[in-house]
Design an enzyme around this catalytic site. Structure first.
Site, mmCIF file in Angstrom:
data_model
loop_
_atom_site.group_PDB
_atom_site.id
_atom_site.type_symbol
_atom_site.label_atom_id
_atom_site.label_comp_id
_atom_site.label_asym_id
_atom_site.label_seq_id
_atom_site.Cartn_x
_atom_site.Cartn_y
_atom_site.Cartn_z
ATOM 1 N NE ARG A 107 2.534 -4.128 99.925
ATOM 2 C CZ ARG A 107 3.637 -4.402 99.268
ATOM 3 N NH1 ARG A 107 3.598 -5.077 98.165
ATOM 4 N NH2 ARG A 107 4.780 -3.985 99.740
ATOM 5 C CE LYS A 149 5.138 -10.168 99.584
ATOM 6 N NZ LYS A 149 5.869 -9.563 100.712
ATOM 7 N NE ARG A 178 12.971 -2.371 98.098
ATOM 8 C CZ ARG A 178 11.900 -3.149 98.151
ATOM 9 N NH1 ARG A 178 11.958 -4.405 97.740
ATOM 10 N NH2 ARG A 178 10.761 -2.686 98.620
ATOM 11 N NE ARG A 226 15.060 -6.252 100.560
ATOM 12 C CZ ARG A 226 13.754 -6.424 100.358
ATOM 13 N NH1 ARG A 226 13.261 -7.636 100.232
ATOM 14 N NH2 ARG A 226 12.945 -5.392 100.335
HETATM 15 P P1 AMP Z 1 7.459 -4.302 97.655
HETATM 16 O O1 AMP Z 1 8.703 -4.491 96.869
HETATM 17 O O2 AMP Z 1 6.391 -5.289 97.310
HETATM 18 O O3 AMP Z 1 7.735 -4.225 99.145
HETATM 19 O O4 AMP Z 1 6.867 -2.862 97.243
HETATM 20 C C1 AMP Z 1 7.606 -1.672 97.404
HETATM 21 C C2 AMP Z 1 6.667 -0.486 97.530
HETATM 22 O O5 AMP Z 1 5.853 -0.379 96.350
HETATM 23 C C3 AMP Z 1 5.673 -0.566 98.678
HETATM 24 O O6 AMP Z 1 6.204 -0.107 99.902
HETATM 25 C C4 AMP Z 1 4.553 0.345 98.175
HETATM 26 O O7 AMP Z 1 4.900 1.702 98.300
HETATM 27 C C5 AMP Z 1 4.527 0.015 96.692
HETATM 28 N N1 AMP Z 1 3.617 -1.132 96.422
HETATM 29 C C6 AMP Z 1 3.948 -2.351 95.923
HETATM 30 N N2 AMP Z 1 2.860 -3.128 95.771
HETATM 31 C C7 AMP Z 1 1.808 -2.383 96.194
HETATM 32 C C8 AMP Z 1 0.417 -2.618 96.301
HETATM 33 N N3 AMP Z 1 -0.138 -3.791 95.938
HETATM 34 N N4 AMP Z 1 -0.358 -1.618 96.782
HETATM 35 C C9 AMP Z 1 0.157 -0.425 97.132
HETATM 36 N N5 AMP Z 1 1.453 -0.139 97.073
HETATM 37 C C10 AMP Z 1 2.291 -1.097 96.597
#
Ligand code: AMP
Length: 212
Positions: A85, A10, A153, A120
């Protein structure tokens, strides 16, 4: 909006779409990572969830997005990446008066996703990403442009990755049906694309959908 499991691509595709359509990328994950890096109160809170692969509570995420969408640069369009999400987040988005022109669902097999996420690496200062196998840096462990160290990460280790994928299945995957129904009612358009293959091929497929 881009919908799909962590590691499906994404973020990579979001950057391309935003460049092509001159719109901002609203990535809640990036917002939280920036807050974590600056050690703000929001960051400390977000870290306590993201380190465990859990989602940050809906209310917090939604108020953050609502504020961001009020910014001037969002008034003629934006791309949502990693939000909504959960079903409550999708409903909150509707309540904000946002209607989505396109929902693009990216898909890839589970084991490929695990390999992608655990391999990654990124350069914290620029956000440039690499992959140990698929996109290695010129020098092991170093950013191509600055020579600075690459890091993983904290939520990309295998245990947390498996948990994040489980959370995706339980809390986020139901959004596919939610938006499929919205598309049937003419409220949005939905497209299902493979997240496998060359990045340029996936980009071309996305462009076809968005321009079609
Ligand atoms: P991502 O980079 O999108 O995988 O997001 C990393 C982390 O941020 C996730 O594992 C969640 O802990 C938090 N996070 C990101 N977007 C959301 C969302 N829309 N709702 C809840 N937690 C989020």
């Amino acid at each position: 909006m881009l919908l799909g499991s962590p590691g499906v691509g994404k973020g990579t595709q979001a950057q391309f779409i935003c460049d092509a359509f001159h719109i901002p990328q609203i990535s809640t994950g990036n917002i939280f990572r920036a807050a974590i890096q600056s050690e703000s109160t929001l960051g400390l809170l977000a870290k306590s969830y993201s380190d465990r692969g859990e989602l940050v509570p809906d209310e917090l995420v939604c108020s953050l997005v609502k504020n961001r969408l009020d910014d001037a640069d969002c008034q003629s369009g934006f791309l949502l990446d990693g939000f909504p999400r959960t079903i409550p987040q999708a409903k909150a988005l509707e309540a904000m008066g946002v209607s989505l022109d396109h929902v693009i669902v990216l898909d890839a097999p589970l084991e490929e996703i695990v390999i992608r996420l655990t391999g990654r690496r990124f350069h914290p200062a620029s956000g440039r990403t690499y992959h140990l196998i698929h996109q290695p840096p010129k020098v092991v462990g170093k950013d191509d442009l600055t020579g600075e160290d690459l890091v993983q990460r904290s939520d990309d280790n295998e245990d947390v990755v498996r948990h994040r994928l489980d959370v995706y299945q339980r809390q986020t995957a139901p959004l596919i049906d939610f938006y499929r129904k919205q598309a049937e009612q003419g409220k949005t358009k939905i497209a299902f694309l493979s997240g496998l293959g060359k990045i340029e091929e996936i980009q071309a497929n996305i462009l076809n959908v968005l321009k079609g």
